[in-house]
Design an enzyme around this catalytic site. Structure first.
Site, PDB file in Angstrom:
ATOM      1  N   GLU A 198      -4.780   3.418   6.565  1.00  0.00           N
ATOM      2  CA  GLU A 198      -5.907   3.483   7.160  1.00  0.00           C
ATOM      3  C   GLU A 198      -5.962   4.727   8.062  1.00  0.00           C
ATOM      4  OE1 GLU A 198      -6.654  -0.180   9.100  1.00  0.00           O
ATOM      5  OE2 GLU A 198      -7.137  -1.283   7.286  1.00  0.00           O
ATOM      6  N   TYR A 273     -13.047  -6.077   7.078  1.00  0.00           N
ATOM      7  CA  TYR A 273     -12.493  -6.887   7.894  1.00  0.00           C
ATOM      8  C   TYR A 273     -13.895  -7.275   8.829  1.00  0.00           C
ATOM      9  CZ  TYR A 273      -7.535  -6.247   6.712  1.00  0.00           C
ATOM     10  OH  TYR A 273      -6.423  -6.392   6.014  1.00  0.00           O
ATOM     11  N   GLU A 313      -7.415  -4.097   1.133  1.00  0.00           N
ATOM     12  CA  GLU A 313      -7.168  -5.003   2.217  1.00  0.00           C
ATOM     13  C   GLU A 313      -8.467  -5.741   2.466  1.00  0.00           C
ATOM     14  OE1 GLU A 313      -5.464  -3.944   6.075  1.00  0.00           O
ATOM     15  OE2 GLU A 313      -4.180  -2.574   5.017  1.00  0.00           O
TER      16      GLU A 313
END
Length: 408
Positions: A198, A273, A313
């Site tokens: 990231e 997310y 992810e």
């Protein structure tokens, strides 16, 4: 039938263009697809960042073996994990160029076990964050050598820091596995290298600093290892022109399009997310954003990047207010259905790696996002179903390949 007819035509053209030897074990890219052993490669996967750490203690290695066995039983064929731990407790790298052999042997074990279970490994080389050292630790090391630095983002520009990082790249890539005797850069168990987990450079919202760093490091890594694929480790935030798709102000200094167009970068990655990025928003809003986020990156990978994309992810935490397992399951289903829809048309979405998989007895690694198969049969079923669907695509491609071989 028309869709499969088109896929067959593309397959035959590719076959005539460059026959792929069955014994070739490195995953490659061709257009928007991954290829392995002469057929397109689509696969379900997971994150398990803790593998090297646990494997460095021989008394804990059974956890690594157990999670690989459980993953294999659920059809998972890719794992993403850390190949870094800088200073601090039980590090891989004590200081620049000084390595912990016991920790390296833990990573050796991870790769040897992954091979047994036919699981491909994505290895990330440094962290953007302070956990496990990260770019902050590299900057501290340079300051101890007399460099006058004031920001963690100096990681991307300071020549001394970049030298430390390049040395880490070289050390990992040229490592010879103490168990298998195979050099990492020659190990077909490794699917890809990841430059950073990231990466963000908020001190330069224009994105130029990070773009230059990716270009330099991609070129350096490929000069050592041309066999393996390379990805950046991006979350998927857009730069100018597409910032309206971001869940935030777009000041991370990243650019999903430009960063993934760097020569040497073989495929794109996306993280998602919505419970963090849209914290406080109703779940319906989060799920709607997630669906658009996934679809937009698939479209851009197909039409602009013309490269494969992995959703490296994603997850939903039970520690975030308003959580329900139903909402978490829906987020998984949105991700998986979007990937399969693309893959079934020969598109760029090649797989999803949920965050993250644990086995029993690992309570200290729980973060709210973890999946423990023995605790939750429903989500385990959703994951297995996606694995079976993607495996089914590979079997169809294999049958097409074998049918064509038999004609000659």
């Amino acid at each position: 039938m028309k869709a499969w007819g088109l896929i067959l035509l593309v397959f035959l053209l590719n076959l005539q263009e460059k026959p792929v030897k069955a014994e070739d074990g490195f995953i490659t890219t061709k257009g928007v697809q991954f290829w392995l052993n002469g057929i397109p490669f689509y696969s379900n996967g997971f994150n398990a960042y803790w593998l090297m750490y646990e494997a460095s203690d021989p008394s804990q290695r059974h956890k690594v073996s157990a999670v690989f066995q459980q993953a294999s039983n659920h059809g998972l064929c890719i794992v993403r994990t850390w190949a870094f731990s800088d200073a601090g407790y039980r590090p891989l790298q004590y200081s620049p160029g000084s390595y912990n052999e016991q920790m390296f042997q833990g990573l050796d074990f991870v790769l040897s076990e992954a091979k047994k279970y036919e699981i491909k490994v994505v290895l990330s080389l440094v962290n953007n964050y302070d956990e496990y050292g990260g770019k902050k630790q590299y900057v501290e090391w340079a300051k101890s050598k007399g460099q006058s630095l004031s920001s963690k983002d100096d990681f991307f520009t300071n020549p001394v820091v970049k030298g430390f990082y390049k040395n880490h790249i070289k050390t990992v890539l040229t490592r010879v596995n103490s168990i298998t005797g195979v050099g990492y850069k020659d190990d077909t168990t490794i699917m890809a290298w990841e430059l950073m987990n990231e990466p963000r450079c908020p001190s330069d919202p224009s994105g130029k600093v990070l773009q230059d760093w990716i270009s330099e490091m991609a070129s350096y890594l490929k000069s050592i290892d041309a066999n393996h694929l390379l990805e950046v480790g991006l979350e998927g935030f857009y730069g100018d022109g597409k910032k309206q798709y971001n869940p935030n102000t777009g000041k991370e200094g990243t650019n999903f399009i430009a960063n993934n167009q760097v020569p040497g970068v073989d495929f794109a990655t996306v993280h998602s997310y919505p419970d963090q990025w849209l914290n406080g928003s109703p779940c319906e809003v989060q799920l709607s954003f997630h669906q658009q986020w996934v679809q937009q990156h698939i479209l851009d990978s197909l039409n602009i990047l013309k490269k494969p994309v992995i959703f490296a992810e994603f997850g939903k935490s039970y520690k975030v207010s308003g959580y329900t397992s139903s909402d978490r399951n829906q987020l998984y289903n949105i991700t998986y259905s979007s990937i399969y829809s693309s893959a079934s048309r020969g598109g760029p979405a090649a797989g999803g790696l949920f965050w993250h998989l644990l086995t029993m007895g690992m309570d200290n690694f729980r973060d709210g996002y973890e999946i423990v198969f023995k605790e939750e049969s429903y989500i385990a079923g959703i994951i297995s179903e996606q694995s079976q669907k993607l495996s089914g695509l590979r079997k169809k491609y294999a049958q097409l390949r074998d049918t064509e071989k038999n004609k000659y």
